[in-house]
Design an enzyme around this catalytic site. Structure first.
Site, PDB file in Angstrom:
ATOM      1  N   ARG A  27       5.967   0.743   4.633  1.00  0.00           N
ATOM      2  CA  ARG A  27       4.912   0.423   5.629  1.00  0.00           C
ATOM      3  C   ARG A  27       5.028   1.171   6.961  1.00  0.00           C
ATOM      4  O   ARG A  27       4.170   0.997   7.819  1.00  0.00           O
ATOM      5  CB  ARG A  27       4.848  -1.080   5.923  1.00  0.00           C
ATOM      6  CG  ARG A  27       4.717  -1.971   4.696  1.00  0.00           C
ATOM      7  CD  ARG A  27       3.405  -1.800   4.001  1.00  0.00           C
ATOM      8  NE  ARG A  27       3.200  -2.836   2.992  1.00  0.00           N
ATOM      9  CZ  ARG A  27       2.415  -2.686   1.934  1.00  0.00           C
ATOM     10  NH1 ARG A  27       1.751  -1.560   1.739  1.00  0.00           N
ATOM     11  NH2 ARG A  27       2.264  -3.655   1.073  1.00  0.00           N
ATOM     12  N   ASP A  74       7.690  -2.170  -6.992  1.00  0.00           N
ATOM     13  CA  ASP A  74       6.392  -2.200  -6.300  1.00  0.00           C
ATOM     14  C   ASP A  74       6.475  -3.193  -5.128  1.00  0.00           C
ATOM     15  O   ASP A  74       5.562  -3.989  -4.893  1.00  0.00           O
ATOM     16  CB  ASP A  74       5.248  -2.560  -7.247  1.00  0.00           C
ATOM     17  CG  ASP A  74       3.877  -2.297  -6.618  1.00  0.00           C
ATOM     18  OD1 ASP A  74       3.822  -1.782  -5.481  1.00  0.00           O
ATOM     19  OD2 ASP A  74       2.865  -2.607  -7.279  1.00  0.00           O
ATOM     20  N   HIS A 109       3.733  -8.110   2.902  1.00  0.00           N
ATOM     21  CA  HIS A 109       2.543  -8.381   3.723  1.00  0.00           C
ATOM     22  C   HIS A 109       2.883  -9.484   4.713  1.00  0.00           C
ATOM     23  O   HIS A 109       3.832 -10.246   4.505  1.00  0.00           O
ATOM     24  CB  HIS A 109       1.371  -8.828   2.848  1.00  0.00           C
ATOM     25  CG  HIS A 109       0.792  -7.732   2.016  1.00  0.00           C
ATOM     26  ND1 HIS A 109       0.101  -6.676   2.568  1.00  0.00           N
ATOM     27  CD2 HIS A 109       0.827  -7.510   0.689  1.00  0.00           C
ATOM     28  CE1 HIS A 109      -0.279  -5.857   1.596  1.00  0.00           C
ATOM     29  NE2 HIS A 109       0.156  -6.329   0.451  1.00  0.00           N
ATOM     30  N   HIS A 134       7.219   0.033  -0.881  1.00  0.00           N
ATOM     31  CA  HIS A 134       6.320   0.254   0.268  1.00  0.00           C
ATOM     32  C   HIS A 134       7.094  -0.126   1.518  1.00  0.00           C
ATOM     33  O   HIS A 134       7.401  -1.297   1.722  1.00  0.00           O
ATOM     34  CB  HIS A 134       5.063  -0.598   0.130  1.00  0.00           C
ATOM     35  CG  HIS A 134       4.246  -0.240  -1.069  1.00  0.00           C
ATOM     36  ND1 HIS A 134       3.216   0.663  -1.026  1.00  0.00           N
ATOM     37  CD2 HIS A 134       4.337  -0.630  -2.364  1.00  0.00           C
ATOM     38  CE1 HIS A 134       2.696   0.808  -2.236  1.00  0.00           C
ATOM     39  NE2 HIS A 134       3.367   0.028  -3.064  1.00  0.00           N
ATOM     40  N   ASP A 161      -0.880   6.433  -4.877  1.00  0.00           N
ATOM     41  CA  ASP A 161      -0.581   5.013  -4.904  1.00  0.00           C
ATOM     42  C   ASP A 161      -1.744   4.192  -5.450  1.00  0.00           C
ATOM     43  O   ASP A 161      -2.243   4.480  -6.526  1.00  0.00           O
ATOM     44  CB  ASP A 161      -0.157   4.554  -3.505  1.00  0.00           C
ATOM     45  CG  ASP A 161       0.448   3.170  -3.529  1.00  0.00           C
ATOM     46  OD1 ASP A 161       1.317   2.933  -4.375  1.00  0.00           O
ATOM     47  OD2 ASP A 161       0.041   2.323  -2.723  1.00  0.00           O
ATOM     48  N   PHE A 189      -3.279  -7.737  -1.908  1.00  0.00           N
ATOM     49  CA  PHE A 189      -2.589  -7.574  -3.190  1.00  0.00           C
ATOM     50  C   PHE A 189      -1.133  -7.232  -2.901  1.00  0.00           C
ATOM     51  O   PHE A 189      -0.856  -6.383  -2.054  1.00  0.00           O
ATOM     52  CB  PHE A 189      -3.195  -6.403  -3.967  1.00  0.00           C
ATOM     53  CG  PHE A 189      -4.499  -6.706  -4.656  1.00  0.00           C
ATOM     54  CD1 PHE A 189      -4.515  -7.288  -5.921  1.00  0.00           C
ATOM     55  CD2 PHE A 189      -5.717  -6.361  -4.078  1.00  0.00           C
ATOM     56  CE1 PHE A 189      -5.709  -7.534  -6.578  1.00  0.00           C
ATOM     57  CE2 PHE A 189      -6.930  -6.601  -4.729  1.00  0.00           C
ATOM     58  CZ  PHE A 189      -6.919  -7.192  -5.983  1.00  0.00           C
ATOM     59  N   GLY A 190      -0.208  -7.829  -3.608  1.00  0.00           N
ATOM     60  CA  GLY A 190       1.177  -7.362  -3.507  1.00  0.00           C
ATOM     61  C   GLY A 190       2.203  -8.463  -3.372  1.00  0.00           C
ATOM     62  O   GLY A 190       1.922  -9.540  -2.849  1.00  0.00           O
ATOM     63  N   HIS A 248       3.764   0.827 -12.644  1.00  0.00           N
ATOM     64  CA  HIS A 248       3.540  -0.585 -13.009  1.00  0.00           C
ATOM     65  C   HIS A 248       2.616  -0.869 -14.202  1.00  0.00           C
ATOM     66  O   HIS A 248       1.528  -1.388 -14.055  1.00  0.00           O
ATOM     67  CB  HIS A 248       3.071  -1.391 -11.787  1.00  0.00           C
ATOM     68  CG  HIS A 248       1.993  -0.767 -10.956  1.00  0.00           C
ATOM     69  ND1 HIS A 248       0.837  -0.261 -11.474  1.00  0.00           N
ATOM     70  CD2 HIS A 248       1.918  -0.581  -9.615  1.00  0.00           C
ATOM     71  CE1 HIS A 248       0.082   0.194 -10.495  1.00  0.00           C
ATOM     72  NE2 HIS A 248       0.714   0.033  -9.362  1.00  0.00           N
TER      73      HIS A 248
END
Lengths: 431, 310
Positions: free
Chosen positions: A63, A304, A308, A61, A151, A322-323, A231
């Site tokens: 972003r 993955d 954040h 990701h 996603d 999440f992440g 995943h």
């Protein structure tokens, strides 16, 4: 420009596992020989180090556009090369979503200007990832998309999913699916089990993944689509994929380093850096994932990478994002937990982080004369302590912070250019 | 030893629990006496409730005031946290007003733990999400000890919506640490088998679960769980899992009936059972104040003697 990598142990998980020199000229691999001596070349001493084809992440990701406070193409690809990656495929959950040619072109142009490694955008399956109308897949393919995914927004409507697979299969597009039945996962924030029972967090049952995976396998079988399971996290999912492969379904699967190496026990204490989807599962699941990796049921290790901001995580567990930000340490996490413990071989790790994803993304990659010189030099004997403050990624959200890992990326070379060099002070150098 | 904060029963040792219960016994003397003490003179206690609860909040307020503390209260909605003012910012502001102890209730599990990590003030968990409600469990333990005098081998059954109950979780930890046997009973949608892994016995037949027990503890059921399809109707719940006088007859002769309140009458308990002589529900409320006085005293004394660093 000529570059020679000298005395490294060259491993590609396929043909090479030997000490050799590699000659790079004009961005391409020119020679791989026992000994290459040239007076007019820059040389890198790789004695005692390993040389791998650059890692390829199928699940990143970045972003940008839309969430630049979390990550940008520049910081995300900088993090990628620090982790030994030479190509990343980025997920379409940007703002705007990667559902049209303009966003694809935008990402590619920024990557070309500011990126440290190659970037392949993944197109959305549905317009706006809203799960309503199928995206303009053919147009997306024309600008370079090789895979589709909505996603983290699974297509709950089975009829729509069948249409996506049927239409997308005309163009041979890989269907990357996040398998989650939202009705079953509900408001869950961690694995449903003993720890969720203990600490009073709502659980996500393993069936939430397996029900949706089973449906997608059935639809892939009927449409002939190329299904790639993002995943994988549970024991029964591994078994479903194993059976589907035996049944002739065109299916591949990936697992993340954190799902391979950590268990739900880490959530006890409410550290929001352990919050990811799919959640960290049980030891039994982890063992099954490793077994799946060993017997080829699981094809790829993908990060993955989900950066954040600190504020996204400095809240109660239930509302934390999440992440996990993981691309910089993915290799050393798996190397430390699995290879050093004798659970998988280094060749296999390289294959699953480099060669197999390159095939799924239809890239020319690996140690062949004439290929792009994309490679990574790693010192497997060197140890370091993960310090998220040193991450190139804007995302400092890692449950591995403070852990000791082996396998330091010394150089990352993309198209024959050194894009990352470790100067001995772990990850502080900029090239 | 109890540290800076009181976040849950799970982290406490048997000795911690007994120390609190012994102190609560002393505090009860003040409570039933002239309610006038200066043990907390010069200390400030603030309650911050992100979820409405008049009873628990008032119980803390009374406890603080009976011991002579300054007291403040904030009631707020969790949505303000989501909207931007972070939980940590909110409680730091309160701390800067020189609060010594911050009592927090939050609808999310682990919120007090997060606050405790960022605050120098002591944090008392007054209920977090589904996780723990330590002061409720302590008052339950105090009541049981007063009535029974011992915990070893005591059989306690907790009835109802276990999976969503922080009261149940705290009591499971506390009762087991003190040597009691814990039974759980409720519909399977509200009582997953995983609770067996916490050391409790799981039943789906209330008559069998209540058989021969010393303590019957009802839990409040949230009626919206029915709308979410976790049980079919409150009538069916009360018929198959309600505590009735007849069912109390299956327990030991001297068994007691407890409930954290407020009761949904004739759902979890029949009115007859709630009003019977074996019901100790009102004494639980009194003991709640004593237990909270004890925790405030212990935490403030620790702070004063620098037994904890902050």
């Amino acid at each position: 420009m000529k570059l020679v990598i000298k005395d490294g142990i060259v491993i590609d998980g396929e043909r090479f596992n030997e000490k050799a020199d590699i000659l790079i000229e004009n961005g391409k691999i020119k020679g791989i020989e026992k000994r290459i001596s040239l007076n007019d070349a820059i040389s890198i001493d790789a004695k005692g180090k390993h040389v791998f084809p650059g890692f390829i992440d199928m699940h990143t990701h970045l972003r940008q556009p839309g969430f630049e406070e979390k990550e940008t193409i520049k910081t995300g690809t900088h993090a990628a090369v620090a982790g030994g990656y030479t190509t990343v495929a980025c997920m379409p959950n940007t703002n705007p979503v990667i559902d049209n040619e303009i966003v694809v072109e935008y990402i590619k142009s920024i990557a070309e200007k500011e990126g440290y490694c190659k970037v392949i955008p993944i197109g959305a399956m549905t317009k706006g990832m809203l799960g309503e109308e199928i995206s303009e897949m053919a147009k997306l393919k024309d600008v370079g998309i090789v895979a589709l995914s909505d996603d983290g927004f699974p297509i709950m409507n089975s009829g729509l999913m069948k249409r996506i697979m049927t239409y997308g299969n005309m163009y041979g597009l890989l269907m990357i699916t996040h398998c989650e039945d939202k009705m079953l996962s509900g408001e869950g924030v961690m694995n449903n089990g003993i720890i969720s029972t203990k600490i009073g967090l709502r659980g996500i049952p393993h069936e939430a993944e397996e029900v949706m995976l089973a449906r997608n396998i059935i639809l892939a079988k009927s449409t002939g689509a190329k299904l790639h399971v993002a995943h994988v996290s549970t024991k029964d999912s591994v078994e479903l994929i194993r059976r589907a492969k035996a049944d002739g379904v065109d299916i591949t699967a990936e697992v993340t380093p954190h799902n391979l190496c950590l268990t739900e026990d880490m959530v006890d204490g409410f550290d929001t850096n352990t919050k990811a989807y799919p959640p960290l599962r049980t030891k039994e699941d982890v063992d099954a994932l490793i077994e799946g990796l060993k017997d080829g049921t699981i094809d790829v290790i993908a990060t993955d990478h989900a950066p954040h901001t600190k504020d996204d995580k400095k809240v109660p567990y239930e509302i934390a994002a999440f992440g996990i930000s993981g691309i910089e340490i993915a290799f050393s996490v798996v190397y430390t937990y699995l290879v050093k413990n004798g659970l998988i071989a280094i060749d296999d790790l390289v294959k699953r982080m480099s060669i197999v994803p390159s095939k799924l993304l239809k890239l020319t990659h690996g140690f062949k004369i004439g290929n792009d010189a994309d490679m990574t030099i790693v010192d497997l004997g060197k140890e370091y302590t993960v310090d998220v403050d040193n991450f190139k990624s804007k995302g400092k959200n890692s449950p591995f912070n403070g852990q000791k890992l082996y396998g330091v990326v010394e150089y990352t070379i993309v198209n024959g250019e050194i894009k990352f060099k470790n100067d001995g002070n772990y990850r502080v150098s900029n090239v | 030893m109890i540290g800076k904060d009181v976040l849950g029963i799970r982290e406490m040792s048997k000795e911690d629990l007994l120390e609190i219960l012994d102190t609560a016994g002393e505090m009860k003397k003040i409570l039933v006496g002239n309610k006038d003490s200066d043990i907390l003179r010069g200390k400030t206690v603030v309650t911050i409730f992100f979820e409405p609860s008049t009873r628990t909040r008032l119980s803390f307020e009374m406890a603080a005031k009976y011991l002579g503390a300054h007291f403040g209260n904030i009631e707020t909605k969790t949505s303000s946290v989501v909207k931007g003012e972070s939980l940590i910012d909110t409680v730091r502001t309160i701390e800067k007003m020189k609060a010594d102890v911050i009592v927090v209730r939050h609808n999310m599990s682990g919120a007090p733990h997060l606050m405790a990590k960022y605050l120098d003030a002591s944090v008392i968990n007054a209920g977090d999400g589904l996780n723990e409600h330590p002061t409720q469990a302590l008052l339950d333990l105090m009541t049981i000890r007063e009535k029974k005098g011992f915990f070893d081998g005591l059989k306690v059954v907790i009835v109802g919506d276990i999976v969503h109950s922080r009261v149940a979780r705290s009591n499971i930890w506390g009762l087991q640490k003190l040597g009691a046997e814990v039974r759980l009973v409720g519909p399977a949608t509200l009582l997953p088998k995983t609770f067996e892994k916490l050391g409790a016995k799981v039943y789906y037949d209330i008559d069998k679960a209540v058989d021969g027990v010393d303590v019957v503890m009802g839990l409040r059921i949230q009626l919206e769980r029915q709308k979410n399809g976790l049980f079919p109707s409150k009538d069916e719940f009360s018929k198959y899992f309600g505590i009735t006088e007849e069912r109390m007859g299956l327990a030991k002769k001297d068994a007691i009936l407890m409930h954290p309140g407020p009761i949904n009458r004739n759902v979890e308990l029949t009115s007859k059972a709630a009003n019977a002589t074996y019901s100790v529900i009102e004494e639980q409320v009194t003991n709640g104040v004593a237990v909270r006085m004890a925790l405030l005293k212990i935490l403030c004394e620790r702070r004063k003697s620098n037994e904890i660093s902050y």
